[in-house]
Every structure is written in structure tokens, then in C-alpha cells.
Design an enzyme around this catalytic site. Sequence first.
Site, mmCIF file in Angstrom:
data_model
loop_
_atom_site.group_PDB
_atom_site.id
_atom_site.type_symbol
_atom_site.label_atom_id
_atom_site.label_comp_id
_atom_site.label_asym_id
_atom_site.label_seq_id
_atom_site.Cartn_x
_atom_site.Cartn_y
_atom_site.Cartn_z
ATOM 1 N N GLU A 145 0.814 -1.215 0.000
ATOM 2 C CA GLU A 145 0.000 0.000 0.000
ATOM 3 C C GLU A 145 0.853 1.273 0.000
ATOM 4 O OE1 GLU A 145 -3.151 0.065 -0.225
ATOM 5 O OE2 GLU A 145 -3.997 1.821 0.752
ATOM 6 N N ASP A 146 1.815 1.344 0.891
ATOM 7 C CA ASP A 146 2.520 2.611 1.109
ATOM 8 C C ASP A 146 3.939 2.651 0.557
ATOM 9 O OD1 ASP A 146 0.305 3.164 2.581
ATOM 10 O OD2 ASP A 146 1.238 2.777 4.517
ATOM 11 N N ASP B 290 -17.473 -3.246 40.699
ATOM 12 C CA ASP B 290 -16.411 -4.025 40.042
ATOM 13 C C ASP B 290 -15.284 -3.149 39.492
ATOM 14 O OD1 ASP B 290 -17.849 -2.886 38.032
ATOM 15 O OD2 ASP B 290 -17.893 -4.664 36.756
#
Length: 537
Positions: free
Chosen positions: A75-76, A258
Site C-alpha cells: 500500500e505505502d 467491580d
Amino acid sequence: MTPLKDILGAMRTTAEEDRDLVRRAYEFAQRAHDGQTRYSGEPYFVHPAAVAKTLAKFGMDATTIAAGLLHDTVEDARASREEVEKEFEKEVLFIVDGVTKLGHHKYRGAERHAESLRRLLVATASDIRVLIVKLADRYHNTQTLGHVPPHKRRRIALETLEIYAPIADRLGMGQVKRDLEDLVFPHIDPDAYAHTLELRKAKTKETEIGLAKVQKELRKEFVKKGLQDFRTSIRIKGLWSLHQKLIRKHDDITLIHDIAALRIVVPKLEDCYVALGIVHALYRPLPGEFKDYIAFPKPNGYQSLHTTVMTSEAGIVEIQIRTEEMHRHAEFGVASHMSYKLLGKEIEQLDRSTQRSRFSALSFSWMRSLIPSLMHVSSATKNADQSSAESPHWLVELADAHAIIAESQAFVEGLKEDFFSRRVFVFTPQGDVVDLPIDSTPIDFAYAIHTDLGDHLQGAKVNGKFVSFDTKLNNGDIVEVLRRESAHPSPKWLDHVKTALARKHIRLALGMTEPDKPRRRRRAAKHPTPTHEDVKR
Ligand code: MN
């Protein structure tokens, strides 16, 4: 920069072949990203290296770790798919491709979009490892979110919260879900973040000393009752999750029991109930607060015993009891299952190809548990006509989660093929998913939404661009159709449609009431020989 040895060190496998694959991927990615930088100014390679280490920590296989290293190269960077394919096994490229494709789905910022996108991601990932790499990718990106420009930062934060954290939860990766939420929380609502942090700090300090006493008392009691092998820890509730609960309780922290819980991890399943007996004998449980998630696991596979008891040292305390295996599952979910089952002794002795098929069978068994929720996708396709006429048999089969047989390779292959190669999932501009057969066109899409829209279809846009009516739709396309009263179907459309529904309505609109009649009429016109009916008359 995460050094190679850190990644190798975190890997569960010691096979030289696996380590070599990771080594080669490391060097390849480092070269491919050479000279690129992140928003932070650091070298780009910092990112894939961190992703790979996370994957190794999750216990993923070498193929997935290598894919993590390579996930941004196509992609890059300057690497081509061909190069990746040449250098590495096919499966690596498959995962890299999947992650790249997932990256193209942009979040559009409303709840229904989020739900649709979540389903789409699961549906198109086709191999659960693609989703896990994507989660590891997002995990590192949220850790470095502070460096991203503000307008982008908010989009990424929301997307993380509404899409990736729920996916992590669905995959049973509790720790990843918690971390993702808490990492983006300050970017979503800084004031609420500060407020929650302060509340939690005050409350934790108050209960911590008490909890330590409870812990000590319990330990003593366990040993006395012959339970030797156990460990206890204190778990603090995540900030985002606390924030959500505070909203439900109108900001009254005294109603939340809790915030800090005591966790007890024991070796065997039976020990869980022994431990529970000891806890309840020592402290009075609050009625209605006991939950047996061992006998009745949560839908994502989570197992534990939860009880809330009254202690003199720390007031009301939640106690969670589980085995080591349940604990791993709760933290790493589907990933923990893959690795631990796969790397068990007997499996290590299998040859690699058998290991592989086991691996994919395993990942698909999880896919299947996710898929029944996809049933809503086709019922969301408003035209009931379509779902009844074309409800694919495989979808019906999948919906019956109880009818799941063994991990038969044939079934897995069949599933892969039917599910991922015969259907496309596309969006309306409002973010609804429309599920169509492969090779469907904007005409099929229009009729799937509404008959009237098909009958007056004037034009179509795919991903914002005008397209012709014979354009084949791809997974993830955003399809917009334009309606004009004066527009009507043309006979040509019949060549461009894939669904029986569209075909039927086009014929109706063209006045061809039944498929066979027009042809007979035409034939009659060509050959003036009297037909049977004419003779009769
Ligand atoms: Mn990335």
C-alpha cells in the site's frame, strides 16, 4: 525500533523455518519502507515492526507475523504484489492483500454504518488472521494517535471505538478491546476521561488496601483447604468501560462494585468450583450477583465464575474465578486458541501442510461462529421478495449453528467458496449492507432496495462516480442510485442483471408478463404458419 530479536523472542514456535520466514519479512519490509517516516517523525518501519511483535505476543503463527511486517509494503511503499509473492509464500500475500483491502473501507460516522462495516469486515476478511493483523495494526496506530493531525485523529478514534473494539470483543480478545478503548478515550472526550480517571484513582486507592487483605485471607484459606496451585491478582476496570457504567448509574460511583475485582486463576475446571465454595463460605455472596460463565459461556467464548461478596475489609468485592486456559482466552481470544491448540505436542509432530490445514480449519470454526450474525444482513435488505426468492442455501445452513459437524476440510472449502466468491456486500449511501450475487450491477442493487427505485432508475454512482448500468459491483462499494419519474427499464437491462428479482420486475415493467409468452409471440410473427391455437380457433 523493535529489534528482530524481540519479535523472534516473543514467538511461541522455535522451528527454524518459521524464524527464517519472519527474518526475511523483517529485512524485506525494512528495505521497502526505507526513507519513509511516520507522523511522529520516526522511521516508518517502527510501525510494522511493532505490529509484528504484537502478533507474536498474541501467539500467532509465523505466516501471520510475516504478514504483519509486510502489511503496509504494498500500500505505502515501493514493493509490488509480485515481489511479495515471489519472495514469500502465497498465504502471506493473501493476508497482506486482505489487510490492504480492509484499509479501504472508510468509516462514515453513524451507528448503523458502524454495524454494517463491522459485519462487512468480518465477511470480507475471509481468513480470521486478516482481521487479527488489522487489529494489531490499529493497536499500534492508536498508541501513536497523539502525532496524527487533529481532524484525522477524531475519525480514527471513533472508528476504533465503534468498529475495532467490538470486533476484538467478538473475537474474545478482552485485553485488546480494553486497551483500544482506553487509548482512544482521551481523544474522544478529554473531560470525561479526566473525570473518570480521577474517580477511579480515588476509589482504587480506597479499596486497594482492603483488597490486599482479602487476597491474603483467601490465599490462607485456599492452602488450608488443599488448593495449592493458584494465583491471584487484582484487575482494575478499564476507563472507557467504567465511563459507560457511570453513565448508566447516573455518575454514582458507590453503585459500581467491580472497579477493582479479585481474580483467582486455578489449574483445573473443578478447582474453579472448589475455589467458589471457599469464597462463599468465607464471605456472604450478594444474591443475584453470581454468574456461571463456565457452564454458560458468553457468546464470544468467555468463561469464568463471577461472584460479588460482602467483605469486612474491602466492602463489596467482585471475584472472578477461572482456569489458566480460560484466562488466556479472555485476554487473547481466538488468537490464544489457534496458538495453544496448534502448538500442542501432538500437532508439532504433524507435517507442515497438515498443520496448515488444521490452522485454517481452526480459523474457520471461529468464522462460522461469527457468521450467523450475518443473517441480519440479508433480512436488512428491505425487499422481502428477494430474501425469500433468493435466500441462498448456504446462508440457511450457516444459520443453524448447532448443525455444525466436524472440521471437515470439504465443509471449510465449501464455505470459503460459497461465502466469499459468490456474494458481494455493498453499501447504500446510508451505510446499510446489501448482499448480492457476484457480478451484480447497479440495476440489481436498485431492485434490491425497492421495486420503484428499479423501475425508475435513471443513473448510478459507485463510490461517488457515475457508472454505466452494466458495471459489476465489488465488495465494499458504496452504491447510489438516482430516480426519475420519467425513467423506465429497457429490454437491454435484462442482459445486465444477475438477480431473479430484478429480472422479474424488468419483464413486468416491459409488459412481458410471463417469460415464455413474448418469445412465442415473436416466433409467431416470424413464421406466419398457423399455430395450434389458431387452428383451434
Ligand atoms: Mn499499518
